[in-house]
Motif scaffolding. Structure first.
Motif, mmCIF file in Angstrom:
data_model
loop_
_atom_site.group_PDB
_atom_site.id
_atom_site.type_symbol
_atom_site.label_atom_id
_atom_site.label_comp_id
_atom_site.label_asym_id
_atom_site.label_seq_id
_atom_site.Cartn_x
_atom_site.Cartn_y
_atom_site.Cartn_z
ATOM 1 N N MET A 1 12.110 -3.841 -1.358
ATOM 2 C CA MET A 1 12.725 -4.729 -0.242
ATOM 3 C C MET A 1 11.704 -5.418 0.564
ATOM 4 S SD MET A 1 15.881 -3.552 2.085
ATOM 5 C CE MET A 1 16.886 -4.815 2.791
ATOM 6 N N PRO A 2 11.707 -6.455 1.090
ATOM 7 C CA PRO A 2 10.710 -7.117 1.934
ATOM 8 C C PRO A 2 10.840 -6.568 3.272
ATOM 9 C CG PRO A 2 11.436 -8.962 0.579
ATOM 10 C CD PRO A 2 12.376 -7.635 0.088
ATOM 11 N N THR A 3 9.971 -6.294 3.933
ATOM 12 C CA THR A 3 9.899 -5.810 5.409
ATOM 13 C C THR A 3 9.052 -6.595 6.063
ATOM 14 O OG1 THR A 3 8.737 -3.779 5.124
ATOM 15 C CG2 THR A 3 11.188 -3.690 4.940
ATOM 16 N N ALA A 4 8.947 -6.642 7.384
ATOM 17 C CA ALA A 4 7.949 -7.148 7.857
ATOM 18 C C ALA A 4 6.519 -6.095 8.135
ATOM 19 C CB ALA A 4 8.343 -7.131 9.950
ATOM 20 N N ALA A 5 6.657 -4.836 7.990
ATOM 21 C CA ALA A 5 5.570 -3.985 7.946
ATOM 22 C C ALA A 5 4.928 -4.521 6.491
ATOM 23 C CB ALA A 5 6.029 -2.590 7.738
ATOM 24 N N ARG A 6 5.769 -4.557 5.269
ATOM 25 C CA ARG A 6 5.001 -5.217 4.088
ATOM 26 C C ARG A 6 4.285 -6.437 4.087
ATOM 27 N NH1 ARG A 6 8.933 -3.313 -0.788
ATOM 28 N NH2 ARG A 6 6.901 -2.870 -1.864
ATOM 29 N N LEU A 7 4.881 -7.432 4.846
ATOM 30 C CA LEU A 7 4.316 -8.579 4.989
ATOM 31 C C LEU A 7 2.988 -8.610 5.786
ATOM 32 C CD1 LEU A 7 4.244 -11.625 4.582
ATOM 33 C CD2 LEU A 7 5.548 -11.842 6.984
ATOM 34 N N ILE A 8 3.055 -7.897 6.781
ATOM 35 C CA ILE A 8 1.950 -7.813 7.934
ATOM 36 C C ILE A 8 0.567 -6.843 6.940
ATOM 37 C CG2 ILE A 8 0.773 -6.633 9.778
ATOM 38 C CD1 ILE A 8 2.489 -9.244 10.424
ATOM 39 N N ALA A 9 1.065 -5.827 6.205
ATOM 40 C CA ALA A 9 0.069 -5.111 5.350
ATOM 41 C C ALA A 9 -0.524 -6.094 4.169
ATOM 42 C CB ALA A 9 0.921 -3.759 4.729
ATOM 43 N N ALA A 10 0.398 -6.772 3.582
ATOM 44 C CA ALA A 10 -0.346 -7.731 2.534
ATOM 45 C C ALA A 10 -1.287 -8.764 3.285
ATOM 46 C CB ALA A 10 0.783 -8.564 1.966
ATOM 47 N N ILE A 11 -0.788 -9.150 4.592
ATOM 48 C CA ILE A 11 -1.859 -9.827 5.164
ATOM 49 C C ILE A 11 -3.141 -9.617 5.688
ATOM 50 C CG2 ILE A 11 -2.090 -11.224 7.479
ATOM 51 C CD1 ILE A 11 0.917 -12.229 7.171
ATOM 52 N N CYS A 12 -2.824 -8.275 6.223
ATOM 53 C CA CYS A 12 -4.162 -7.459 6.863
ATOM 54 C C CYS A 12 -5.054 -7.079 5.605
ATOM 55 C CB CYS A 12 -3.611 -6.069 7.455
ATOM 56 S SG CYS A 12 -2.936 -6.421 9.131
ATOM 57 N N PHE A 13 -4.479 -6.644 4.528
ATOM 58 C CA PHE A 13 -5.399 -6.150 3.752
ATOM 59 C C PHE A 13 -5.996 -7.417 2.624
ATOM 60 C CE2 PHE A 13 -3.861 -1.822 4.554
ATOM 61 C CZ PHE A 13 -5.128 -1.125 4.538
ATOM 62 N N GLY A 14 -5.195 -8.352 2.628
ATOM 63 C CA GLY A 14 -5.823 -9.527 2.016
ATOM 64 C C GLY A 14 -7.072 -10.080 2.803
ATOM 65 N N ALA A 15 -6.806 -10.216 4.232
ATOM 66 C CA ALA A 15 -7.897 -10.588 4.982
ATOM 67 C C ALA A 15 -9.049 -9.568 4.916
ATOM 68 C CB ALA A 15 -7.501 -10.670 6.401
ATOM 69 N N LEU A 16 -8.955 -8.329 4.785
ATOM 70 C CA LEU A 16 -9.859 -7.422 4.435
ATOM 71 C C LEU A 16 -10.546 -7.284 3.307
ATOM 72 C CD1 LEU A 16 -11.151 -4.818 5.710
ATOM 73 C CD2 LEU A 16 -9.535 -3.261 4.687
ATOM 74 N N GLY A 17 -9.966 -7.826 2.294
ATOM 75 C CA GLY A 17 -10.527 -7.980 0.857
ATOM 76 C C GLY A 17 -11.463 -9.077 1.241
ATOM 77 N N LEU A 18 -10.904 -10.339 1.668
ATOM 78 C CA LEU A 18 -11.884 -11.611 1.798
ATOM 79 C C LEU A 18 -13.002 -11.007 2.708
ATOM 80 C CD1 LEU A 18 -9.110 -14.338 1.975
ATOM 81 C CD2 LEU A 18 -10.605 -13.659 0.237
ATOM 82 N N ALA A 19 -12.916 -10.266 3.771
ATOM 83 C CA ALA A 19 -13.974 -10.063 4.768
ATOM 84 C C ALA A 19 -14.879 -9.244 3.822
ATOM 85 C CB ALA A 19 -13.460 -8.975 5.720
ATOM 86 N N PHE A 20 -14.584 -8.247 3.191
ATOM 87 C CA PHE A 20 -15.375 -7.362 2.081
ATOM 88 C C PHE A 20 -16.036 -8.253 1.047
ATOM 89 C CE2 PHE A 20 -16.236 -5.263 -1.912
ATOM 90 C CZ PHE A 20 -16.985 -4.289 -1.486
ATOM 91 N N ALA A 21 -15.472 -9.173 0.593
ATOM 92 C CA ALA A 21 -15.927 -10.154 -0.457
ATOM 93 C C ALA A 21 -17.050 -11.113 0.155
ATOM 94 C CB ALA A 21 -14.965 -11.082 -0.988
ATOM 95 N N TYR A 22 -16.910 -11.485 1.267
ATOM 96 C CA TYR A 22 -18.028 -12.213 2.004
ATOM 97 C C TYR A 22 -19.189 -11.406 2.414
ATOM 98 C CZ TYR A 22 -20.058 -15.187 5.716
ATOM 99 O OH TYR A 22 -21.054 -16.048 6.329
ATOM 100 N N ALA A 23 -18.719 -10.063 3.074
ATOM 101 C CA ALA A 23 -19.811 -9.337 3.156
ATOM 102 C C ALA A 23 -20.943 -8.765 2.136
ATOM 103 C CB ALA A 23 -19.368 -8.401 4.324
#
Length: 146
Positions: A1-23
């Motif tokens: 079930m979609p929740t705000a926490a799941r959406l924010i978690a996806a955004i946060c870890f998507g951004a973290l994955g991209l930051a890791f890729a860049y670094a």
């Protein structure tokens, strides 16, 4: 079930994955990462955030920190797994393996090689701090909007 926490978690870890890729691009041989490097890291970050971190949100600050670190480790494992899988397929097309069992074992050898290649202080600090901060943000959102 979609929740705000799941959406924010996806955004946060998507951004973290991209930051890791860049670094991590500087640690590839001749700074040549695979063409799928950035989409792979961002996509796996989205999935890990939604499935792992988002579903476990709402259990307190300590659990949020642990949840963030768990999702960060899962993010790294799956990125290394998929990159190693593609490398194994490319090597097997050049007949580098004697059979399918050796190819599957080769995936895990390649995962170890990538783990050693990316075992750098700056990447470790990025992933640790990013995972903890993401876990705390997810807990804040879960407490606020759930």
């Amino acid at each position: 079930m979609p929740t705000a926490a799941r959406l924010i978690a996806a955004i946060c870890f998507g951004a973290l994955g991209l930051a890791f890729a860049y670094a991590a691009t500087t640690y590839f041989a001749e700074a040549r990462q695979p063409s799928y490097w950035f989409p792979l890291n961002g996509g796996i970050g989205l999935i890990v955030g939604w499935v792992i971190a988002g579903t476990r949100a709402g259990n307190g600050t300590g659990a949020g920190i642990g949840n963030g670190i768990t999702a960060g480790v899962a993010l790294l494992f799956w990125v290394f797994f998929f990159v190693s899988f593609v490398d194994m397929i490319q090597k097997s097309m050049r007949n580098a393996y004697d059979g399918p069992v050796e190819a599957v074992v080769g995936i895990f050898e390649l995962i170890g090689d990538y783990a050693v290649q990316f075992a750098q202080v700056d990447l470790g600090v990025l992933m640790l701090v990013g995972s903890v901060v993401s876990g705390l943000i997810i807990e804040f959102v879960a407490a606020r909007w759930s």
